[in-house]
Write an enzyme that holds these catalytic residues in place. Structure first.
Site, PDB file in Angstrom:
ATOM      1  N   LYS A   1       0.831  -1.211   0.000  1.00 54.74           N
ATOM      2  CA  LYS A   1       0.000   0.000   0.000  1.00 54.74           C
ATOM      3  C   LYS A   1       0.865   1.260   0.000  1.00 54.74           C
ATOM      4  CE  LYS A   1      -4.331  -2.031   1.225  1.00 54.74           C
ATOM      5  NZ  LYS A   1      -5.325  -2.386   2.231  1.00 54.74           N
TER       6      LYS A   1
ATOM      7  N   ARG B   1      -3.307 -10.183   4.772  1.00 58.98           N
ATOM      8  CA  ARG B   1      -3.763 -10.184   3.367  1.00 58.98           C
ATOM      9  C   ARG B   1      -2.623  -9.632   2.514  1.00 58.98           C
ATOM     10  NH1 ARG B   1      -6.051  -6.732  -0.292  1.00 58.98           N
ATOM     11  NH2 ARG B   1      -7.654  -7.627  -1.647  1.00 58.98           N
TER      12      ARG B   1
HETATM   13  N1  HH2 Z   1      -7.436  -3.923   0.867  1.00 48.64           N
HETATM   14  C1  HH2 Z   1      -7.822  -3.904  -0.427  1.00 48.64           C
HETATM   15  C2  HH2 Z   1      -8.916  -4.662  -0.840  1.00 48.64           C
HETATM   16  N2  HH2 Z   1      -9.598  -5.433   0.016  1.00 48.64           N
HETATM   17  N3  HH2 Z   1      -9.899  -6.267   2.206  1.00 48.64           N
HETATM   18  C3  HH2 Z   1      -9.552  -6.280   3.484  1.00 48.64           C
HETATM   19  N4  HH2 Z   1     -10.231  -7.037   4.368  1.00 48.64           N
HETATM   20  N5  HH2 Z   1      -8.501  -5.552   3.967  1.00 48.64           N
HETATM   21  C4  HH2 Z   1      -7.752  -4.747   3.142  1.00 48.64           C
HETATM   22  O1  HH2 Z   1      -6.806  -4.080   3.624  1.00 48.64           O
HETATM   23  C5  HH2 Z   1      -8.116  -4.691   1.751  1.00 48.64           C
HETATM   24  C6  HH2 Z   1      -9.219  -5.482   1.317  1.00 48.64           C
HETATM   25  C7  HH2 Z   1      -7.079  -3.055  -1.399  1.00 48.64           C
HETATM   26  O2  HH2 Z   1      -6.005  -3.749  -1.959  1.00 48.64           O
HETATM   27  P1  HH2 Z   1      -6.024  -4.551  -3.349  1.00 48.64           P
HETATM   28  O3  HH2 Z   1      -7.105  -5.558  -3.388  1.00 48.64           O
HETATM   29  O4  HH2 Z   1      -4.654  -5.099  -3.547  1.00 48.64           O
HETATM   30  O5  HH2 Z   1      -6.273  -3.463  -4.469  1.00 48.64           O
HETATM   31  P2  HH2 Z   1      -7.586  -2.934  -5.203  1.00 48.64           P
HETATM   32  O6  HH2 Z   1      -8.567  -2.500  -4.175  1.00 48.64           O
HETATM   33  O7  HH2 Z   1      -7.078  -1.806  -6.057  1.00 48.64           O
HETATM   34  O8  HH2 Z   1      -8.144  -4.058  -6.024  1.00 48.64           O
END
Ligand code: HH2
Length: 289
Positions: A229, A264
């Protein structure tokens, strides 16, 4: 000294022990626009291969998302989200019994994903975005992740402010646990998440990571998603998300050592190694006490 509480997390008909070792949730975004892996897995066979690869690498849970929640991301229609994720879940289920979570704010997507074999609903809105989500969770007895977000992905990074961020996130999550229980979701199904990067400045994210022991007092297991992040990019000077691996591993080690039950992450192999080290050290602390 950190002692991690042990939980039996109920995810439909499965019981997952949390707290003896740190569980790793591998991220699989089947989206064109996710901040780190966007566009990498638009081809369904590549997505399924990546899920199975992460399971082989040691991931305990595969978290599948069909809508980016990065700051400023545009919402996706439910039909499109379902089109992206359901075939992937079906194919994973044909080949593996790895735990699968569906990263969605939409009840219809969650419901279809559970029918296709998912075990866990990961709702970054903690049941706020779709009023039917709590019913789906209660009826299916799925595992649920309730995450704190200030505002929506479209607005959340517009100058977020808190009095005391740990106190406010803690109180919010306690309120969502209560709401879910009132609507028939069993506490044994719940995991909470401070929502690193969701309406937080760099300093807020750091305070939340420092505050994990306090958050872990809430009576539910804690999940932390810090992987790649932007606060890590800010601290390390690494612009590209893929270059934030080492910083992410530092955050993973910190979070596990401070009491997080699930991490995660994008980098499964390395995070599993980190967890092996931290878990061994924590077990030593326990056995000497
Ligand atoms: N962060 C993201 C998405 N889902 N779910 C939980 N429980 N906790 C988190 O910190 C979290 C999440 C954002 O990251 P990512 O899926 O890698 O990216 P994007 O939202 O751009 O798909």
């Amino acid at each position: 000294m950190t002692t991690r509480r042990i939980y039996n997390w109920q995810c439909r008909d499965r019981t997952v022990v949390l707290g003896r070792r740190t569980l790793v949730m591998g991220i699989l975004n089947v989206t064109p626009d996710s901040f780190s892996d966007g566009g990498n897995y638009s081809d369904p066979s590549a997505a399924v291969a990546r899920a199975l690869e992460m399971a082989t690498q040691g991931a305990d849970i595969i978290d599948i998302g069909g809508e980016s929640t990065r700051p400023g991301a545009q919402p996706v229609q439910v039909e499109e989200e379902i089109r992206r994720v359901i075939p992937i879940i079906e194919k994973i289920r044909e080949q593996s019994d790895v735990l699968v979570s569906i990263d969605t704010m939409k009840a219809e997507t969650a419901s279809r994903a559970l029918e296709a074999g998912a075990d866990i609903i990961n709702d970054v809105s903690a049941f706020e975005a779709d009023s039917r989500m709590v019913e789906v969770a209660a009826e299916t007895r799925a595992g649920v992740v309730l995450m704190h977000m200030k505002g929506s992905p479209q607005t959340m990074q517009n100058n977020p402010g808190y009095g005391n961020v740990v106190e406010e996130v803690d109180a919010y999550l306690a309120g969502r646990i209560h709401f879910a229980e009132q609507h028939g979701v069993r506490r044994e199904c719940m995991v909470v998440d401070p929502g690193i990067g969701f309406g937080k400045t760099v300093e807020h994210n750091l305070e939340l990571l420092r505050g994990i022991p306090q958050l872990a007092e809430c009576g539910c297991p804690v999940l932390v998603g810090a992987s790649r992040k932007s606060f890590i990019g800010h601290l390390t000077g690494r612009e590209a998300p893929a270059e934030r691996r080492a910083g992410s591993l530092g955050a993973a080690a910190w979070a596990a050592a401070r009491g997080a039950h699930i991490l995660r992450v994008h980098d499964v192999i390395d995070t599993c190694d980190v967890c092996r080290l931290v878990d061994t050290l924590l077990a030593g602390e326990h056995s000497c006490s």
